[in-house]
Scaffold this motif. Structure first.
Motif, PDB file in Angstrom:
ATOM      1  N   CYS A  69       0.825  -1.207   0.000  1.00 57.36           N
ATOM      2  CA  CYS A  69       0.000   0.000   0.000  1.00 57.36           C
ATOM      3  C   CYS A  69       0.860   1.256   0.000  1.00 57.36           C
ATOM      4  CB  CYS A  69      -0.928  -0.008   1.217  1.00 57.36           C
ATOM      5  SG  CYS A  69      -1.882   1.519   1.433  1.00 57.36           S
ATOM      6  N   MET A  70       1.862   1.298   0.856  1.00 62.52           N
ATOM      7  CA  MET A  70       2.706   2.490   0.968  1.00 62.52           C
ATOM      8  C   MET A  70       3.473   2.763  -0.320  1.00 62.52           C
ATOM      9  SD  MET A  70       2.035   3.850   3.844  1.00 62.52           S
ATOM     10  CE  MET A  70       3.323   5.093   3.799  1.00 62.52           C
ATOM     11  N   GLU A  73       0.521   3.567  -3.139  1.00 61.36           N
ATOM     12  CA  GLU A  73      -0.420   4.669  -2.941  1.00 61.36           C
ATOM     13  C   GLU A  73       0.218   5.941  -2.374  1.00 61.36           C
ATOM     14  OE1 GLU A  73      -3.324   4.378  -4.110  1.00 61.36           O
ATOM     15  OE2 GLU A  73      -3.615   2.210  -4.288  1.00 61.36           O
ATOM     16  N   ILE A  74       1.194   5.803  -1.506  1.00 60.26           N
ATOM     17  CA  ILE A  74       1.734   6.962  -0.790  1.00 60.26           C
ATOM     18  C   ILE A  74       2.996   7.507  -1.442  1.00 60.26           C
ATOM     19  CG2 ILE A  74       2.408   7.874   1.464  1.00 60.26           C
ATOM     20  CD1 ILE A  74      -0.452   6.720   1.302  1.00 60.26           C
ATOM     21  N   PRO A  88      -2.323  14.563   3.463  1.00 62.31           N
ATOM     22  CA  PRO A  88      -2.998  13.949   2.307  1.00 62.31           C
ATOM     23  C   PRO A  88      -4.269  13.204   2.721  1.00 62.31           C
ATOM     24  CG  PRO A  88      -1.165  12.571   2.983  1.00 62.31           C
ATOM     25  CD  PRO A  88      -1.157  13.773   3.900  1.00 62.31           C
ATOM     26  N   GLU A  90      -6.662  12.280   1.174  1.00 58.06           N
ATOM     27  CA  GLU A  90      -7.095  11.275   0.206  1.00 58.06           C
ATOM     28  C   GLU A  90      -6.610   9.865   0.559  1.00 58.06           C
ATOM     29  OE1 GLU A  90      -4.278  11.543  -3.552  1.00 58.06           O
ATOM     30  OE2 GLU A  90      -4.488  13.510  -2.610  1.00 58.06           O
ATOM     31  N   VAL A  91      -5.554   9.756   1.390  1.00 54.17           N
ATOM     32  CA  VAL A  91      -5.017   8.428   1.699  1.00 54.17           C
ATOM     33  C   VAL A  91      -5.663   7.803   2.928  1.00 54.17           C
ATOM     34  CG1 VAL A  91      -2.801   9.184   0.753  1.00 54.17           C
ATOM     35  CG2 VAL A  91      -3.107   9.136   3.231  1.00 54.17           C
ATOM     36  N   LYS A  94      -7.456   4.590   2.350  1.00 55.83           N
ATOM     37  CA  LYS A  94      -6.511   3.517   2.003  1.00 55.83           C
ATOM     38  C   LYS A  94      -5.802   2.989   3.240  1.00 55.83           C
ATOM     39  CE  LYS A  94      -6.034   5.729  -2.468  1.00 55.83           C
ATOM     40  NZ  LYS A  94      -5.230   6.623  -3.321  1.00 55.83           N
ATOM     41  N   LEU A  95      -5.446   3.895   4.154  1.00 57.60           N
ATOM     42  CA  LEU A  95      -4.841   3.453   5.409  1.00 57.60           C
ATOM     43  C   LEU A  95      -5.867   2.724   6.270  1.00 57.60           C
ATOM     44  CD1 LEU A  95      -2.710   6.622   6.306  1.00 57.60           C
ATOM     45  CD2 LEU A  95      -1.876   4.446   5.395  1.00 57.60           C
ATOM     46  N   CYS A 132       3.055   9.897   7.748  1.00 61.28           N
ATOM     47  CA  CYS A 132       1.914   8.973   7.806  1.00 61.28           C
ATOM     48  C   CYS A 132       2.032   8.031   8.996  1.00 61.28           C
ATOM     49  CB  CYS A 132       1.815   8.174   6.507  1.00 61.28           C
ATOM     50  SG  CYS A 132       1.147   9.115   5.116  1.00 61.28           S
TER      51      CYS A 132
END
Length: 439
Positions: A69-70, A73-74, A88, A90-91, A94-95, A132
């Motif tokens: 994921c990281m 996406e990040i 962010p 927007e994440v 996802k997290l 994050c």
């Protein structure tokens, strides 16, 4: 009226200069094609002693899930948000989908991870982006864990499910402008009134506080003079949180100043398990283990970036990886990481077996951040000029590590915690000055 030719020429010159200076910066992949930026994150090459062999199958799965994921996406967006010092948002979904918030808490929608699994997840987040990982640390290992360990059953049922899936966000407020390391002397007050409490005071450096839905706050009971804990709603009248500007590290983390001006908190949001400052240690014992893993992740990411960069970048007709000095620095970084990993892993096992002491946790945090500082500094050297660009991760990590070296107990304070434990002698306060003899 006819405009003089010289005037027209001056205006044209100004316009030309303006358009010249207004040009956007070249994409880093075009400006420096010889090495890949961190937006395409390097594969992990830093687990030289194969920590995976010490992990359960569940912990291995967590590690791979978070890493994927990281990196996907990040990594592509982190530099942009870090540069703007914006979070962010927007994440967050996802997290949330990773199902790691709540860490070791069982039930209430929380994952019920092992301490090791929770630590591994934070390290994998920090490997790509320390901001994050700090966001999750504050939300999960401080605020949620306080509710989970020290809250009532009603509070756990009310707050933890939405915090676990990140549909609501929390922060944790202990530090004040006048009291950082000396947090037990905090001045924010809680006065009992009919049906609840009135909070008055100020907090500083509180991560997530500018957008948190739920604030876990510690204040001094004016009747008992002891520290109590409270859950405060973001829209409570008299509550104000503003962003601390001009940070050089963890720039995506929204640290805030919080003001409490006669903020009413109902009785049902008083945390029943917080009746003195010592009760906070039940939370800090776990969170300090988690914090010890953030520098591990940061150092791993820097090593992985340098390892790839040195093989891609060429000077004097050879890749930088072919030079003896560079190999020596790379190996020194790698050795630090293996030692940090093993310290972190052992801390988790000590906690899980009920044997961990506060001094052990403090040594793990202080020593790991010190070794990470050295590792990241060596990475800065290896990347040369690109070592000061956030695009290649190392400069960003260099800055992000500094607040981690300080928060959850400075390096010095943590060494004094361990020092007190091994000598039996506290040395947090200077010895009283003796009157000088007149003779």
């Amino acid at each position: 009226m006819k405009v003089p030719a010289t005037k027209i020429q001056e205006e044209m010159s100004i316009e030309a200069k303006s358009s010249y200076f207004d040009l956007p910066a070249l994409d880093v992949s075009v400006a420096f094609p010889q090495a890949t930026p961190a937006s395409v994150f390097p594969k992990c090459t830093s687990d030289y002693y194969q920590l995976d062999d010490l992990l359960t199958s569940e912990e291995k799965a967590i590690r791979l899930k978070v890493r994927e994921c990281m990196e996907k996406e990040i990594a592509p967006i982190m530099t942009k948000y870090w540069e703007k010092a914006e979070f962010p948002f927007e994440v967050i979904p996802k997290l949330g989908a990773l199902h790691i918030s709540g860490g070791t808490i069982k039930g209430y929608g929380c994952p019920g991870l092992s301490v090791t699994g929770s630590a591994i997840a934070l390290a994998e987040i920090a490997r790509v982006d320390a901001s994050c990982s700090t966001f999750i640390l504050v939300h999960s290992s401080l605020a949620m864990l306080t509710i989970g360990l020290l809250g009532s059953e009603m509070q756990r049922q009310k707050y933890l499910p939405s915090l676990a899936d990140l549909s609501s966000i929390s922060c944790w407020g202990l530090t004040e402008p006048d009291y950082g390391s000396d947090a037990s002397a905090l001045r924010t007050t809680a006065t009992k009134v009919e049906g609840g409490w009135i909070l008055e005071g100020q907090k500083r450096w509180i991560g997530n506080s500018t957008f948190a839905d739920v604030l876990v706050i510690f204040a001094r009971n004016t009747a008992t003079n002891q520290i109590n804990g409270f859950i405060v709603q973001k829209d409570a009248p008299g509550l104000q949180s503003t962003k601390i500007e001009n940070k050089i590290g963890l720039r995506m983390v929204q640290n805030g100043d919080i003001l409490f001006k006669k903020v009413f908190v109902p009785d049902e949001d008083r945390l029943p398990g917080v009746n003195s400052f010592k009760d906070t240690s039940k939370v800090l014992a776990v969170s300090r283990v988690m914090v010890a893993w953030l520098p591990i992740g940061i150092a791993m990411g820097v090593y992985d970036m340098c390892h790839r960069y040195l093989k891609e970048r060429k000077q004097f007709g050879a890749p930088l990886a072919a030079f003896q000095l560079n190999q020596q620095k790379l190996v020194q970084m790698l050795g630090n990481i293996q030692a940090m990993l093993l310290v972190g892993w052992r801390l988790c096992k000590l906690y899980e077996s009920g044997k961990m002491t506060p001094g052990q946790a403090s040594l793990g945090k202080s020593w790991n951040t010190l070794r990470a500082r050295e590792t990241v500094s060596l990475g800065r050297e290896l990347l040369g000029g690109n070592g000061i660009l956030a695009d290649f991760l190392v400069a960003k990590a260099f800055c992000d590590l500094e607040p981690i070296y300080t928060f959850e107990g400075t390096y010095d304070i943590n060494t004094l915690v361990t020092g007190r434990e091994i000598t039996g002698l506290p040395s947090f306060k200077p010895a009283p000055l003796r009157p000088q003899s007149r003779l």
